[in-house]
Design an enzyme around this catalytic site. Structure first.
Site, PDB file in Angstrom:
ATOM      1  CB  SER A 160     -12.055  -5.004   4.921  1.00 11.65           C
ATOM      2  OG  SER A 160     -13.038  -4.443   4.087  1.00 11.65           O
TER       3      SER A 160
ATOM      4  NE  ARG B 139      -6.314   2.544  11.795  1.00 13.51           N
ATOM      5  CZ  ARG B 139      -7.635   2.381  11.764  1.00 13.51           C
ATOM      6  NH1 ARG B 139      -8.185   1.365  12.411  1.00 13.51           N
ATOM      7  NH2 ARG B 139      -8.392   3.200  11.083  1.00 13.51           N
ATOM      8  CG  HIS B 140      -2.416   2.883   8.074  1.00 14.25           C
ATOM      9  ND1 HIS B 140      -3.063   3.702   8.969  1.00 14.25           N
ATOM     10  CD2 HIS B 140      -3.376   2.376   7.263  1.00 14.25           C
ATOM     11  CE1 HIS B 140      -4.361   3.694   8.713  1.00 14.25           C
ATOM     12  NE2 HIS B 140      -4.576   2.887   7.694  1.00 14.25           N
TER      13      HIS B 140
ATOM     14  CD  GLU C 116     -10.429  -2.626   8.795  1.00 16.78           C
ATOM     15  OE1 GLU C 116     -10.086  -3.709   8.287  1.00 16.78           O
ATOM     16  OE2 GLU C 116      -9.926  -1.534   8.476  1.00 16.78           O
TER      17      GLU C 116
ATOM     18  NE  ARG D 203      -3.735  -2.407   0.338  1.00 19.94           N
ATOM     19  CZ  ARG D 203      -4.766  -2.706   1.133  1.00 19.94           C
ATOM     20  NH1 ARG D 203      -5.142  -1.834   2.056  1.00 19.94           N
ATOM     21  NH2 ARG D 203      -5.397  -3.850   1.012  1.00 19.94           N
TER      22      ARG D 203
ATOM     23  NE  ARG E 171      -4.569  -2.597  10.837  1.00 18.74           N
ATOM     24  CZ  ARG E 171      -5.148  -1.687  10.059  1.00 18.74           C
ATOM     25  NH1 ARG E 171      -6.471  -1.629   9.984  1.00 18.74           N
ATOM     26  NH2 ARG E 171      -4.426  -0.849   9.342  1.00 18.74           N
TER      27      ARG E 171
ATOM     28  CD  GLU F  13      -3.790   3.394   2.220  1.00 18.64           C
ATOM     29  OE1 GLU F  13      -3.335   2.915   3.276  1.00 18.64           O
ATOM     30  OE2 GLU F  13      -4.958   3.263   1.847  1.00 18.64           O
TER      31      GLU F  13
END
Length: 507
Positions: free
Chosen positions: A433, A287-288, A430, A279, A481, A281
């Protein structure tokens, strides 16, 4: 314990150490480290107990601490993984060069040097404080340094193993203890990983991956491996790592989503994958990560997408039960450095609909958009509300608005504003998903276009559904996670062996 050392005649890589003062101790020559010590059996530190007292053993580990007592005795704490044992050097048990020589050699070892100890397991008069194997010690007969560590380490294992609570208490008492910050830990991760907590964290991580595989295999799933080099975005949006693929534009897969669906179309009714996910991002949060290990599953659906939720329920309850039963020692070690409350979960996982979650938040005075996605603060607050009302830290939130889900999510048949989807939360964050996927190519192409995705770049994916495709669904979860939230670590970097975030590409 293994059998005794074999003869090493004829092997150029195996050589005897350069012994000092007549033998029994010394440094191993550069490129060495493989040699026999007749009469001593290899042993694991963790296996040393009163039942092996009197046995001649050979152990390899790190010099965790060395303390000289006079000229003829030294105490060496040997560390192997997360286990430690005291080794008594000299005092009548030294090598051929006499107690003073071997004791002096031991006292000169730099911390973290890799050493071989050959000696006899004995029972101390009193339990040895500060080691995991408190009921035994080793009377050293031979001592060899296999690999010298630099005397001035950038961080020490003891400092890195210290809890923040200990640092705060010391400061309040007027003492000063070294606190190793997160960035410095990661800069010298190879040392940081040697702490008991880190040894335990990654053993727990291994168990999570194993139980994920075992449960799904027991339910008829097949393990697969999908490509990580793809021609277009797998999730939509711009958060992809782009690269040149022999003159063609390509990117690293944000998810195995498209290909695990294609596997279902290929006749595999139930599949799972454990593999890297990328990712791009720019999310500098707790948490990323830009690269993590994805635990993914996809399955054909017979009657309702809740069948996917049922598998999630059974899988994670089995996982949590397994960790609590089989990793109690590791969890205790982690808890000493990173205190956390045991995870609360129900035998049958709680499921609430998205609208119900919105209602709970609004009643608590939280401003949320009825058809919008939940932000981090809202998720955390909802977790607190669920914990208070249902006494669980683990629950599913189902039937999300279609607008906040990926393009391949199936809309609800009774109200297309909502989708056959769910997220799973642990401690208000979360971790999973999941959803039923669109298996109708025309609907899939339309929804992709609406999200700004070039349908041409995913033509092979869309076309896969033109040849017959069963209704199906699945989920994805980040391994790191799960570890972070189950163990209450507070930062996902603690659950990644060598984390990759927007600012870190080394070590």
């Amino acid at each position: 314990m293994s059998t005794g050392d074999d003869d090493n005649h004829g092997d150029p890589l195996q050589q005897q150490p350069e012994e000092e003062d007549g033998g029994g101790y010394g440094d191993v020559a550069v490129g060495g480290g493989l040699f026999s010590v007749p009469g001593y059996e290899w042993a694991d530190v963790a296996a040393l107990g009163p039942d092996v007292a009197g046995r001649a053993v050979r152990v390899r580990g790190a010099a965790h601490a060395v303390r000289a007592v006079g000229r003829r005795v030294a105490f060496l704490v040997l560390r192997q993984g997360s286990s430690t044992v005291q080794c008594v050097v000299g005092g009548g048990g030294g090598g051929g060069g006499g107690d003073a020589g071997v004791a002096r050699f031991a006292a000169g070892l730099s911390r973290e040097s890799v050493v071989d100890v050959a000696g006899v397991v004995s029972l101390p008069r009193e339990p040895v404080r500060g080691t995991t194997q408190q009921e035994v010690e080793i009377q050293v007969k031979k001592l060899y340094c296999i690999s010298k560590a630099t005397p001035n380490l950038p961080i020490s294992v003891d400092d890195a193993a210290r809890s923040e609570e200990d640092v705060v208490k010391a400061k309040a008492a007027g003492e000063q203890l070294v606190h190793v910050g997160q960035d410095k830990r990661l800069d010298f991760r190879v040392i940081d990983l040697r702490t008991p907590a880190n040894q335990a964290i990654f053993r727990v991580q291994c168990e999570i991956e194993n139980i994920f595989r075992q449960v799904l295999l027991s339910e008829g799933f097949v393990g697969i491996h999908t490509p990580k080099l793809i021609g277009g975005s797998s999730e939509g949006g711009a958060a992809v790592f782009k690269l040149d693929y022999n003159g063609q534009p390509a990117c690293l897969a944000q998810s195995p989503q498209l290909h695990k669906q294609m596997a279902i179309c290929g006749g595999f009714e139930r599949v799972f994958e454990v593999g890297p996910v990328f990712r791009a991002e720019d999310s500098n949060t707790h948490r990323h990560l830009c690269e993590f290990v994805g635990l993914d599953m996809e399955m054909a659906i017979k009657d309702h997408y809740s069948e996917v939720c049922d598998v999630v329920d059974r899988l994670f309850v089995a996982m949590f039960d397994h960790l609590n039963k089989n990793c109690a020692k590791e969890l205790e070690v982690i808890n000493r450095q990173y205190p956390f409350e045991p995870l609360k979960y129900l035998p049958k996982t709680l499921r609430i609909e998205y609208d119900e979650g919105i209602r709970m938040l609004k009643e608590a005075g939280v401003h949320v958009e009825a058809m919008g996605d939940l932000n981090t603060e809202s998720e955390k607050k909802l977790g607190e509300l669920v914990h208070t009302k249902y006494d669980t830290d683990f629950y599913m939130l189902c039937r999300y608005p279609s607008a906040v889900r990926p393009f391949y999510t199936m809309p609800c048949s009774d109200d297309p504003r909502y989708s056959n989807s769910f997220d799973v939360f642990v401690r208000g964050e979360e971790i999973i998903s999941g959803a039923q996927r669109v298996h109708v190519p025309e609907v899939l192409a339309r929804q992709a276009e609406e999200r700004g995705i070039d349908v041409g770049s995913i033509a092979a994916y869309v076309d896969a559904f033109r040849y017959g495709a069963p209704p199906h669904g699945g989920f994805g979860v980040g391994l790191e996670r799960v570890v972070m939230l189950f163990c209450g670590l507070g930062n996902i970097r603690k659950a990644s062996l060598f984390p990759r975030d927007p600012r870190r590409l080394n070590p």
